[in-house]
Structures are given as structure tokens and as C-alpha cells.
Scaffold this motif. Structure first.
Motif, PDB file in Angstrom:
ATOM      1  N   ASN A  53       0.806  -1.222   0.000  1.00 26.53           N
ATOM      2  CA  ASN A  53       0.000   0.000   0.000  1.00 26.53           C
ATOM      3  C   ASN A  53       0.838   1.272   0.000  1.00 26.53           C
ATOM      4  OD1 ASN A  53      -2.650  -0.849  -0.146  1.00 26.53           O
ATOM      5  ND2 ASN A  53      -2.927  -0.994   2.065  1.00 26.53           N
ATOM      6  N   VAL A  54       2.150   1.161   0.156  1.00 26.35           N
ATOM      7  CA  VAL A  54       2.970   2.349   0.389  1.00 26.35           C
ATOM      8  C   VAL A  54       2.889   3.333  -0.776  1.00 26.35           C
ATOM      9  CG1 VAL A  54       5.324   3.181   0.753  1.00 26.35           C
ATOM     10  CG2 VAL A  54       4.510   1.173   1.992  1.00 26.35           C
ATOM     11  N   ASP A  55       2.943   2.855  -2.014  1.00 23.54           N
ATOM     12  CA  ASP A  55       2.872   3.778  -3.154  1.00 23.54           C
ATOM     13  C   ASP A  55       1.539   4.514  -3.169  1.00 23.54           C
ATOM     14  OD1 ASP A  55       5.352   2.888  -3.798  1.00 23.54           O
ATOM     15  OD2 ASP A  55       4.795   1.890  -5.659  1.00 23.54           O
ATOM     16  N   ASN A  56       0.452   3.800  -2.865  1.00 25.63           N
ATOM     17  CA  ASN A  56      -0.854   4.447  -2.761  1.00 25.63           C
ATOM     18  C   ASN A  56      -0.837   5.515  -1.668  1.00 25.63           C
ATOM     19  OD1 ASN A  56      -4.020   4.439  -2.993  1.00 25.63           O
ATOM     20  ND2 ASN A  56      -3.587   4.142  -0.833  1.00 25.63           N
ATOM     21  N   ASP A  57      -0.156   5.229  -0.560  1.00 29.68           N
ATOM     22  CA  ASP A  57      -0.115   6.183   0.544  1.00 29.68           C
ATOM     23  C   ASP A  57       0.640   7.451   0.162  1.00 29.68           C
ATOM     24  OD1 ASP A  57      -1.502   4.274   1.930  1.00 29.68           O
ATOM     25  OD2 ASP A  57       0.225   3.555   3.086  1.00 29.68           O
ATOM     26  N   ILE A  58       1.667   7.321  -0.679  1.00 24.40           N
ATOM     27  CA  ILE A  58       2.374   8.508  -1.168  1.00 24.40           C
ATOM     28  C   ILE A  58       1.432   9.359  -2.021  1.00 24.40           C
ATOM     29  CG2 ILE A  58       4.237   9.301  -2.697  1.00 24.40           C
ATOM     30  CD1 ILE A  58       5.900   6.940  -1.706  1.00 24.40           C
ATOM     31  N   LEU A  59       0.598   8.708  -2.829  1.00 23.01           N
ATOM     32  CA  LEU A  59      -0.381   9.459  -3.624  1.00 23.01           C
ATOM     33  C   LEU A  59      -1.399  10.139  -2.714  1.00 23.01           C
ATOM     34  CD1 LEU A  59      -1.174   7.275  -6.765  1.00 23.01           C
ATOM     35  CD2 LEU A  59       0.718   8.825  -6.311  1.00 23.01           C
ATOM     36  N   CYS A  60      -1.751   9.487  -1.601  1.00 23.22           N
ATOM     37  CA  CYS A  60      -2.672  10.111  -0.646  1.00 23.22           C
ATOM     38  C   CYS A  60      -2.034  11.360  -0.030  1.00 23.22           C
ATOM     39  CB  CYS A  60      -3.058   9.119   0.442  1.00 23.22           C
ATOM     40  SG  CYS A  60      -4.165   7.795  -0.122  1.00 23.22           S
ATOM     41  N   LEU A  61      -0.742  11.286   0.281  1.00 21.42           N
ATOM     42  CA  LEU A  61      -0.052  12.475   0.791  1.00 21.42           C
ATOM     43  C   LEU A  61      -0.079  13.585  -0.247  1.00 21.42           C
ATOM     44  CD1 LEU A  61       1.750  13.890   2.926  1.00 21.42           C
ATOM     45  CD2 LEU A  61       3.726  12.914   1.722  1.00 21.42           C
ATOM     46  N   GLU A  62       0.169  13.236  -1.501  1.00 21.03           N
ATOM     47  CA  GLU A  62       0.121  14.240  -2.571  1.00 21.03           C
ATOM     48  C   GLU A  62      -1.256  14.884  -2.648  1.00 21.03           C
ATOM     49  OE1 GLU A  62       1.189  16.615  -5.872  1.00 21.03           O
ATOM     50  OE2 GLU A  62       2.420  15.553  -4.401  1.00 21.03           O
ATOM     51  N   GLY A 440      13.284   8.245  -6.981  1.00 21.93           N
ATOM     52  CA  GLY A 440      14.672   7.960  -6.637  1.00 21.93           C
ATOM     53  C   GLY A 440      14.907   8.035  -5.137  1.00 21.93           C
ATOM     54  N   GLY A 441      15.931   8.775  -4.722  1.00 22.20           N
ATOM     55  CA  GLY A 441      16.270   8.886  -3.310  1.00 22.20           C
ATOM     56  C   GLY A 441      15.201   9.565  -2.478  1.00 22.20           C
ATOM     57  N   LEU A 442      14.347  10.371  -3.111  1.00 20.51           N
ATOM     58  CA  LEU A 442      13.282  11.041  -2.366  1.00 20.51           C
ATOM     59  C   LEU A 442      12.250  10.034  -1.856  1.00 20.51           C
ATOM     60  CD1 LEU A 442      12.675  14.167  -4.653  1.00 20.51           C
ATOM     61  CD2 LEU A 442      14.038  14.017  -2.557  1.00 20.51           C
ATOM     62  N   TYR A 443      12.163   8.892  -2.514  1.00 16.27           N
ATOM     63  CA  TYR A 443      11.207   7.859  -2.100  1.00 16.27           C
ATOM     64  C   TYR A 443      11.519   7.393  -0.679  1.00 16.27           C
ATOM     65  CZ  TYR A 443       8.405   3.567  -2.361  1.00 16.27           C
ATOM     66  OH  TYR A 443       7.478   2.571  -2.130  1.00 16.27           O
ATOM     67  N   GLU A 444      12.789   7.166  -0.386  1.00 16.36           N
ATOM     68  CA  GLU A 444      13.184   6.704   0.944  1.00 16.36           C
ATOM     69  C   GLU A 444      12.825   7.739   2.005  1.00 16.36           C
ATOM     70  OE1 GLU A 444      15.094   6.136  -1.773  1.00 16.36           O
ATOM     71  OE2 GLU A 444      14.609   3.992  -1.698  1.00 16.36           O
ATOM     72  N   LYS A 445      12.982   9.037   1.687  1.00 16.65           N
ATOM     73  CA  LYS A 445      12.620  10.079   2.648  1.00 16.65           C
ATOM     74  C   LYS A 445      11.116  10.089   2.903  1.00 16.65           C
ATOM     75  CE  LYS A 445      14.525  14.126   2.752  1.00 16.65           C
ATOM     76  NZ  LYS A 445      14.939  15.488   2.348  1.00 16.65           N
ATOM     77  N   LEU A 446      10.323   9.870   1.850  1.00 27.28           N
ATOM     78  CA  LEU A 446       8.874   9.842   2.029  1.00 27.28           C
ATOM     79  C   LEU A 446       8.443   8.651   2.889  1.00 27.28           C
ATOM     80  CD1 LEU A 446       7.580  10.878  -1.514  1.00 27.28           C
ATOM     81  CD2 LEU A 446       7.177  12.100   0.636  1.00 27.28           C
TER      82      LEU A 446
END
Length: 482
Positions: A53-62, A440-446
Motif C-alpha cells: 500500500n505504500v505507493d498508494n499512501d504517497i499518492l494520498c499524501l500528494e 529515486g532517493g526522495l522515495y526513501e525520505k517519504l
């Protein structure tokens, strides 16, 4: 420096006749609980059991960040189950939680469920057919019913046709989006449970997923059940739940004079309804922004004053995480950024679109959209972040100035706006998922604040099939047809 100063007085004046900068602006935005759930997982307030679900959660943050930046006030519906409700309101103290009375809630839920039942999930042979095809086009996936064969046992599955079975990160992420919708349905008090309707061409006896599976089982002596990794049940339920929630939130937003920002799958459903009305226009709008890197907007304004437009905006999660340490700081910084002139100007322009009178048709609409294009260009230049994989931008499909009733699906989805001007923006989930892949590297920070549940893990891999096998069979599988 405001928008006029940053763009130059002459450029601003050319479209300023359609823009009333003295109009009082109080742009309200309603966000849904599924979006907030995704954000809670990403900031570490909820432990993550399903790592898919993590990629979906990044879209929710967006979605939340964009809602903050383009609103003066945020709202949500206080319809979470009791054990989660108080914690959520404390966590998002900058959001006003609306309490709907029981009668109003039940009435809207009933109408939303009726609308969802009207959006039948249809099949023609092994492929989805009818209205649902536009939904899958918005998601950029190509599903097919297939038999997975293991020796003499055969399992019914929903498989995704792909060009390269070794590169299915996007498909697995989309599966995570469907799983997220199922999780959301378990924690809200929707009040009405429904079975998403299913139909099969030339088989009138099929009206539910149970009927569908029973029909396939009775026609195949080797049937051993549905594949454990099958998308079938998740797709059918997710489509119906997205329809129900999209109607419900649009109705509540209309009653509160608010715009609405929905979870990723629900925006894809709304985009699918737009494609049903004008497939070629929607496809050409999105294609124009993808192919012309310098353009920030494409638009079609009809003589009636109806308009469809697509915007290119920064992927704000990329910008904010590049200057912050974690997602929680991104939210705090977005609350500060919303007071900057460029975001206030954008909200004023969108506010003007909402209140454009019916008599002010295409000429005025074109002028306002022209100003919106300039504003988007300014935002892209200031907040766009380039990674090793290119500029992080997001696409949104919009409707402006139309009177609901021009198409059956949009009329039913936006019944409270019938014969009223309004504007709506829907995020393009496929483009946003590509952004996540390219962080890229920003993914790990998110993901820095994600806390895994003790039983955390990835679900079984989504079933995929090479596209060239769409009409073929081999010892491992074949299209499933009745």
C-alpha cells in the motif's frame, strides 16, 4: 511578489477582464477518509500491515498536500468508526470534521449506493466491457479473465496483460490501490452494504460475482476455485466502492459549497466518467500535456460554455520532501506555503471558475482559463523538482462551467450541480504512479516514518500475462470464456 508582478503587467492584463480580484475568496475543500488513512500510515500514526500500500499512501499524501495548497479551509466527514474517530480529529487538527445528522447521512448513502449499483461491472467474453472500460483506461491497466492451469487443476483469475512480465511494479501498485479501498470500506460507517452488480454478455442469469464464478465453475470440470492472487473480487468491489464514495463525497461537498479531493482510485473513477462523455477529447487533452513539455495547460471550450481542461502541475510531494526531513514536516510546510501569493492567486482563479455566471459563456471562460495557465506555469517553474528520471509533474483533468445533465453518467455523479456552473479537478492516477516510480532517493525520505506492523509483508504478486497471449493458450493458462 504577486502573480501579476511575477508574470509582467501586460501579460496579466490580457486576461484580467475575466478575473475579479476583489471577489472574496473562501475556497473550501473536502478530503475523504481514505486519503487521510493513507497519510496516517505514511507519517507513522498507523502501523502498515500491507507493504504493497505504500505507493498508494504517497499518492494520498500528494492529494492532501495539494488540497492544503489550493484551499483556504479543509473539511472531512466525521464518519469513521468510534475507535478511530477521536484520534483522527486530533491528528488532523487543521481540518474541520463535519458531523452529518443520521437522516441526511442515510439519505445520501442510499442515493450513493443506488448510483454505484447503476455502474454495472460488465464482461464480454474474457474482457471487461461497457462503462468499466473507461475506468481501466484511466488506471492504464488491461485486465482479462483467465484460467491459471496447474497440472489438472484450473483456477479462475483476473490477470493483467502487460508488455514485459519482468516489469510489473506499476501493476502491483495499482493492486495496492484496490486493496486500500477494501480496507477503507471496513472502517467507515457507510450505513449501506451492497454487492457490486456484474453482468456478462449473452448471460442474463449473471448479476453478481458469485453468479459469475458459479457459471465458470459449472462449465469447467477442472475448476478448483479463484486464484489467491486474483484481482477479480478486488476489482469488482473497488469499482463499486469508488462509485459509491465518489457520489457521496461530491454530494456532501456540494451541500457545503466546497470542492472535493478524493483518494486515487476515486479520482480515476471520476476521470472514467469524463471519458465516457467525450473519450477523444479527454485522451487528446492528456496526450497534449504529456507530449509538449513546455505546455502547462490544454483546453477545449465549446460554444455552449462547457469546458474540459487538463493541467500540468508540480508533484508537490517531491518538492516538499526535497526540503523537509519527513512527510509530517511536508504537511506543516504546506500549511505555511498556502499563504503565499501564488497559491492565493490560484485559489482566486478557481473560485472565479466556480462562480462564473451561466450567461458568461466561452469568451469569459477562455480568459479565466488563460490566467489559470499562466498561474500553473509560474507554479511549475517555482516548485517543479527534477530528479535523475526527469521533472516531477502531475496531470489533472478538469471540468468547468458545465451544466450537469449533458451526459447521463456526469449528470448522476454531480446531481447537486445540475444547471449550475462549477469546476472540478481530477488527478491522473497513472501519471502520479509514474512520479512515485521516478522519485529515486526522495522515495526513501517519504517512507522514513513508516512503521511496520509485526505481521507486515507484501501480498502475493499480481497475476500478469504477456500481451501477446491475450487470445492464445498454453500449458499454463488461457482466456476464460463461458
Amino acid at each position: 511578489m504577486n502573480l501579476a508582478e511575477s508574470l509582467g503587467d501586460c501579460e496579466f492584463q490580457s486576461v484580467n477582464t475575466a478575473y475579479d480580484e476583489n471577489m472574496p475568496v473562501d475556497r473550501k475543500v473536502l478530503v475523504d477518509n481514505a486519503t487521510l488513512s493513507g497519510v496516517e500510515r505514511l507519517i507513522g500514526e498507523s502501523r502498515v500491515r500491507n507493504l504493497g500500500n505504500v505507493d498508494n499512501d504517497i499518492l494520498c499524501l500528494e492529494k492532501l498536500l495539494t488540497a492544503i495548497l489550493f484551499s483556504d479551509a479543509l473539511m472531512a466527514i466525521d464518519d469513521y468508526k468510534e475507535e478511530y474517530r477521536s484520534k483522527r480529529s486530533r491528528q488532523f487538527s487543521f481540518i474541520k470534521f463535519l458531523k452529518l445528522d443520521h437522516v441526511s447521512y442515510a439519505d445520501l448513502s442510499g442515493k450513493a449506493a443506488d448510483f454505484a449499483r447503476s455502474m454495472t461491472f460488465s464482461f464480454d467474453g474474457s474482457k471487461p466491457a461497457g462503462d468499466v472500460v473507461s475506468f481501466f483506461e484511466a488506471l492504464r491497466i488491461d485486465p482479462q479473465l483467465r484460467w491459471d492451469v496447474f497440472v489438472s487443476s484450473e483456477y479462475l483469475t483476473m490477470s493483467l496483460l502487460v508488455r514485459d512480465t519482468r516489469d510489473v511494479g506499476y501493476e502491483n501498485s495499482i493492486d495496492g490501490v484496490f486493496r486500500n479501498e477494501s480496507a477503507n470500506a471496513d472502517v467507515v460507517l457507510a450505513g449501506i452494504k451492497f454487492d457490486a452488480p456484474v453482468s456478462m454478455e449473452h448471460h442474463a442469469e449473471i448479476s453478481s460475482i458469485k453468479d459469475l464464478v458459479d457459471a465458470f465453475a459449472s462449465n469447467n470440470p477442472n475448476f478448483r476455485g479463484s486464484s489467491s492472487g486474483s484481482l477479480l473480487a478486488r476489482c469488482i468491489f473497488g469499482y463499486g466502492w469508488a462509485a459509491e464514495r465518489s457520489y457521496f463525497y461530491n454530494a456532501v461537498a456540494a451541500q457545503n459549497n466546497a470542492s472535493v479531493f478524493l483518494a486515487p482510485l476515486r479520482d480515476a473513477f471520476c476521470e472514467g466518467c469524463c471519458r465516457l462523455e467525450s473519450r477523444s477529447q479527454v485522451e487528446s487533452l492528456l496526450a497534449a500535456l504529456k507530449s509538449k513539455s513546455q505546455a502547462t495547460m490544454a483546453k477545449i471550450v465549446e460554444s455552449s460554455g462547457q469546458a474540459k481542461f487538463a493541467l500540468k502541475l508540480p508533484f508537490f510531494s517531491a518538492y516538499l520532501i526535497s526540503i523537509c526531513d519527513n512527510p509530517r514536516q511536508c504537511i506543516e510546510h504546506a500549511l505555511e506555503l498556502r499563504n503565499r501569493s501564488e497559491f492565493r492567486d490560484c485559489r482566486s482563479i478557481l473560485h472565479n471558475l466556480d462562480f462564473l455566471s451561466v450567461g458568461e459563456r466561452s469568451a469569459e471562460l477562455n480568459r479565466i482559463l488563460g490566467l489559470l495557465e499562466q498561474s500553473c506555469d509560474s507554479l511549475l517553474r517555482k516548485y517543479g523538482v527534477a530528479t535523475a528520471n526527469g521533472l516531477q509533474v502531475s496531470l489533472s483533468l478538469g471540468l468547468a462551467g458545465i451544466s450537469a445533465g449533458t451526459s447521463i453518467k456526469l449528470d448522476r455523479l454531480f446531481p447537486f450541480y445540475r444547471n449550475r456552473p462549477f469546476s472540478r479537478l481530477f488527478r491522473n492516477i497513472a501519471q502520479d504512479m509514474v512520479n512515485v516510480e521516478r522519485l529515486g532517493g526522495l522515495y526513501e525520505k517519504l517512507c522514513a516514518s513508516v512503521k511496520e506492523h509485526q505481521d507486515a509483508g507484501y501480498p502475493s504478486r499480481t497475476s500478469v500475462t504477456p500481451k501477446f497471449m491475450e487470445r492464445r493458450e498454453n500449458e499454463y493458462g488461457r482466456p476464460a470464456k463461458l
